[in-house]
Design a protein around this motif. Structure first.
Motif, PDB file in Angstrom:
ATOM      1  N   LEU A 131       8.261   8.550  -8.380  1.00 49.79           N
ATOM      2  CA  LEU A 131       8.011   9.936  -8.789  1.00 49.79           C
ATOM      3  C   LEU A 131       7.479  10.810  -7.660  1.00 49.79           C
ATOM      4  O   LEU A 131       7.601  12.036  -7.703  1.00 49.79           O
ATOM      5  N   GLY A 132       6.873  10.191  -6.670  1.00 47.74           N
ATOM      6  CA  GLY A 132       6.215  10.988  -5.637  1.00 47.74           C
ATOM      7  C   GLY A 132       4.793  11.311  -6.068  1.00 47.74           C
ATOM      8  O   GLY A 132       4.228  10.640  -6.938  1.00 47.74           O
ATOM      9  N   PRO A 133       4.182  12.333  -5.487  1.00 49.25           N
ATOM     10  CA  PRO A 133       2.782  12.642  -5.809  1.00 49.25           C
ATOM     11  C   PRO A 133       2.579  12.899  -7.307  1.00 49.25           C
ATOM     12  O   PRO A 133       3.220  13.774  -7.882  1.00 49.25           O
ATOM     13  N   VAL A 134       1.736  12.093  -7.917  1.00 53.27           N
ATOM     14  CA  VAL A 134       1.415  12.247  -9.336  1.00 53.27           C
ATOM     15  C   VAL A 134      -0.085  12.030  -9.507  1.00 53.27           C
ATOM     16  O   VAL A 134      -0.746  11.450  -8.644  1.00 53.27           O
ATOM     17  N   GLU A 135      -0.597  12.471 -10.641  1.00 57.26           N
ATOM     18  CA  GLU A 135      -1.948  12.099 -11.047  1.00 57.26           C
ATOM     19  C   GLU A 135      -1.830  10.774 -11.783  1.00 57.26           C
ATOM     20  O   GLU A 135      -1.285  10.724 -12.887  1.00 57.26           O
ATOM     21  N   LEU A 136      -2.314   9.724 -11.160  1.00 57.80           N
ATOM     22  CA  LEU A 136      -2.091   8.369 -11.662  1.00 57.80           C
ATOM     23  C   LEU A 136      -3.405   7.747 -12.108  1.00 57.80           C
ATOM     24  O   LEU A 136      -4.378   7.709 -11.355  1.00 57.80           O
ATOM     25  N   HIS A 137      -3.399   7.256 -13.351  1.00 61.19           N
ATOM     26  CA  HIS A 137      -4.549   6.546 -13.902  1.00 61.19           C
ATOM     27  C   HIS A 137      -4.083   5.198 -14.453  1.00 61.19           C
ATOM     28  O   HIS A 137      -2.950   5.068 -14.919  1.00 61.19           O
ATOM     29  N   ALA A 138      -4.967   4.218 -14.410  1.00 59.39           N
ATOM     30  CA  ALA A 138      -4.678   2.891 -14.947  1.00 59.39           C
ATOM     31  C   ALA A 138      -5.952   2.341 -15.560  1.00 59.39           C
ATOM     32  O   ALA A 138      -7.060   2.762 -15.200  1.00 59.39           O
ATOM     33  N   ALA A 139      -5.778   1.410 -16.492  1.00 59.06           N
ATOM     34  CA  ALA A 139      -6.949   0.822 -17.155  1.00 59.06           C
ATOM     35  C   ALA A 139      -6.648  -0.606 -17.556  1.00 59.06           C
ATOM     36  O   ALA A 139      -5.517  -0.953 -17.912  1.00 59.06           O
ATOM     37  N   ASP A 140      -7.692  -1.425 -17.519  1.00 63.48           N
ATOM     38  CA  ASP A 140      -7.585  -2.801 -17.993  1.00 63.48           C
ATOM     39  C   ASP A 140      -8.973  -3.268 -18.389  1.00 63.48           C
ATOM     40  O   ASP A 140      -9.983  -2.840 -17.807  1.00 63.48           O
ATOM     41  N   ILE A 141      -9.011  -4.175 -19.351  1.00 63.87           N
ATOM     42  CA  ILE A 141     -10.285  -4.689 -19.839  1.00 63.87           C
ATOM     43  C   ILE A 141     -10.825  -5.814 -18.964  1.00 63.87           C
ATOM     44  O   ILE A 141     -12.007  -6.144 -19.012  1.00 63.87           O
ATOM     45  N   ASP A 142      -9.961  -6.390 -18.127  1.00 65.52           N
ATOM     46  CA  ASP A 142     -10.329  -7.546 -17.320  1.00 65.52           C
ATOM     47  C   ASP A 142     -10.820  -7.104 -15.938  1.00 65.52           C
ATOM     48  O   ASP A 142     -10.094  -6.428 -15.216  1.00 65.52           O
ATOM     49  N   PRO A 143     -12.045  -7.473 -15.547  1.00 66.47           N
ATOM     50  CA  PRO A 143     -12.569  -7.039 -14.248  1.00 66.47           C
ATOM     51  C   PRO A 143     -11.715  -7.482 -13.062  1.00 66.47           C
ATOM     52  O   PRO A 143     -11.573  -6.745 -12.084  1.00 66.47           O
ATOM     53  N   ALA A 144     -11.133  -8.685 -13.138  1.00 66.78           N
ATOM     54  CA  ALA A 144     -10.282  -9.158 -12.036  1.00 66.78           C
ATOM     55  C   ALA A 144      -9.050  -8.282 -11.902  1.00 66.78           C
ATOM     56  O   ALA A 144      -8.614  -7.959 -10.788  1.00 66.78           O
ATOM     57  N   ALA A 145      -8.476  -7.882 -13.027  1.00 59.53           N
ATOM     58  CA  ALA A 145      -7.308  -7.000 -12.991  1.00 59.53           C
ATOM     59  C   ALA A 145      -7.675  -5.636 -12.415  1.00 59.53           C
ATOM     60  O   ALA A 145      -6.913  -5.061 -11.629  1.00 59.53           O
ATOM     61  N   VAL A 146      -8.830  -5.120 -12.787  1.00 57.85           N
ATOM     62  CA  VAL A 146      -9.270  -3.814 -12.268  1.00 57.85           C
ATOM     63  C   VAL A 146      -9.402  -3.867 -10.752  1.00 57.85           C
ATOM     64  O   VAL A 146      -8.938  -2.959 -10.040  1.00 57.85           O
ATOM     65  N   ARG A 147     -10.012  -4.929 -10.225  1.00 57.75           N
ATOM     66  CA  ARG A 147     -10.150  -5.066  -8.770  1.00 57.75           C
ATOM     67  C   ARG A 147      -8.784  -5.115  -8.093  1.00 57.75           C
ATOM     68  O   ARG A 147      -8.560  -4.458  -7.068  1.00 57.75           O
ATOM     69  N   CYS A 148      -7.871  -5.882  -8.670  1.00 55.88           N
ATOM     70  CA  CYS A 148      -6.550  -6.036  -8.076  1.00 55.88           C
ATOM     71  C   CYS A 148      -5.771  -4.729  -8.153  1.00 55.88           C
ATOM     72  O   CYS A 148      -5.112  -4.324  -7.189  1.00 55.88           O
ATOM     73  N   ALA A 149      -5.828  -4.056  -9.295  1.00 53.82           N
ATOM     74  CA  ALA A 149      -5.110  -2.795  -9.451  1.00 53.82           C
ATOM     75  C   ALA A 149      -5.638  -1.727  -8.500  1.00 53.82           C
ATOM     76  O   ALA A 149      -4.858  -0.926  -7.957  1.00 53.82           O
ATOM     77  N   ARG A 150      -6.933  -1.693  -8.291  1.00 51.99           N
ATOM     78  CA  ARG A 150      -7.489  -0.721  -7.342  1.00 51.99           C
ATOM     79  C   ARG A 150      -6.908  -0.933  -5.949  1.00 51.99           C
ATOM     80  O   ARG A 150      -6.608   0.015  -5.227  1.00 51.99           O
ATOM     81  N   ARG A 151      -6.733  -2.175  -5.593  1.00 53.91           N
ATOM     82  CA  ARG A 151      -6.136  -2.499  -4.290  1.00 53.91           C
ATOM     83  C   ARG A 151      -4.690  -1.997  -4.206  1.00 53.91           C
ATOM     84  O   ARG A 151      -4.271  -1.436  -3.192  1.00 53.91           O
ATOM     85  N   ASN A 152      -3.932  -2.192  -5.274  1.00 57.44           N
ATOM     86  CA  ASN A 152      -2.514  -1.818  -5.255  1.00 57.44           C
ATOM     87  C   ASN A 152      -2.278  -0.324  -5.445  1.00 57.44           C
ATOM     88  O   ASN A 152      -1.264   0.208  -4.964  1.00 57.44           O
TER      89      ASN A 152
END
Length: 277
Positions: A131-152
């Motif tokens: 899409l190109g520049p977007v306002e992107l948000h993500a959420a997960d209940i698992d702390p390990a997933a949150v750490r990994c998603a922040r990296r990606n």
């Protein structure tokens, strides 16, 4: 990289490990002895990812005990991207690329995107790349997933929120979301034990177990989506063949226009809910 088949039961004897300085032949032999169907390809990925012979030996040792290849090498291919994955995080499935493709076809000009149950953030990263520049948000209940998603998602300026579904999102997103992708868990509780060992033993149960009929989380997403979608916004959720009729009803009851898109070759089924314009 696709999910690599692994035998349903472990071999009767421990396969030989490569020597301290393993070459391609010894790595292939160890993987093949462990039952890895695509031993040559797996060996190539391990050998090109590892930085030292000791790392090769350690990676092969992990793989022959049944750990998913993606977790062994630390990344998975998804939507043309190399997505970082870590132990304890759900490995993105290639069939979920179908959901991404449908989202992009429906909303090529989306400017606000949410990836719920984001795991590694693979879906959000693939959408943002296209899409190109977007306002992107993500959420997960698992702390390990949150750490990994922040990296990606950091390269895309993505915001990753810890928490349970919509409760994790900033209130300012209400009524503004153009695309809401939710890769919810949809395995019925009683069938989790029947999953391949690489998923059952190495991925978080919260990313697999969808409740008694597999639709508990999907129903919650359907019930809340309309409050977060912009007029004409879409929510996309992956489901199975036998669950699809109930999933469609859940979206319809929530006031969304619902339809099912199917790719039998993958196989993949995506329920799409649209808020009225």
């Amino acid at each position: 990289m696709s999910q690599v088949p692994f035998p349903p039961t472990p071999p009767s004897s421990t396969p030989p490990l490569p020597s301290r300085e393993p070459g391609a032949d010894s790595v292939v032999a160890a993987l093949r002895a462990a039952g890895c169907v695509f031993a040559e390809e797996e060996a190539r990925l391990i050998l090109t990812t590892a930085r030292t012979p000791d790392e090769v030996t350690a990676m092969v040792a992990r793989r022959v005990t049944g750990e998913p290849l993606e977790l062994v090498v630390g990344w998975a291919e998804f939507g043309g991207l190399r997505v970082a994955v870590e132990p304890g995080v759900f490995v993105p499935r290639r069939r979920t690329e179908f959901l991404v493709g449908q989202a992009l076809a429906l909303a090529p000009d989306a400017s606000v995107v949410v990836d719920l149950c984001c795991g590694s953030g693979a879906v959000g990263a693939a959408l943002a790349t296209a899409l190109g520049p977007v306002e992107l948000h993500a959420a997960d209940i698992d702390p390990a997933a949150v750490r990994c998603a922040r990296r990606n998602l950091a390269p895309f300026g993505g915001h990753v929120h810890p928490g349970d579904l919509f409760t994790a999102l900033p209130a300012a997103l209400r009524g503004r979301v153009d695309l809401l992708a939710a890769n919810v868990p949809y395995v019925p509780t009683g069938e989790v034990a029947l999953l391949p060992a690489e998923a059952r033993d190495h991925e978080p149960r919260t990313a697999l177990d969808g409740g008694p009929d597999g639709l508990d989380v999907l129903r919650r997403v359907a019930a809340g989506a309309a409050h977060w979608l912009a007029p004409g916004g879409r929510v996309l959720v992956e489901t199975s063949a036998h669950q699809a009729p109930s999933a469609l009803r859940a979206f319809t009851r929530a006031g969304l226009t619902a339809r099912l898109i199917v790719d039998e070759d993958l196989p993949a089924r995506v329920v799409i809910g649209t808020r009225a314009p």
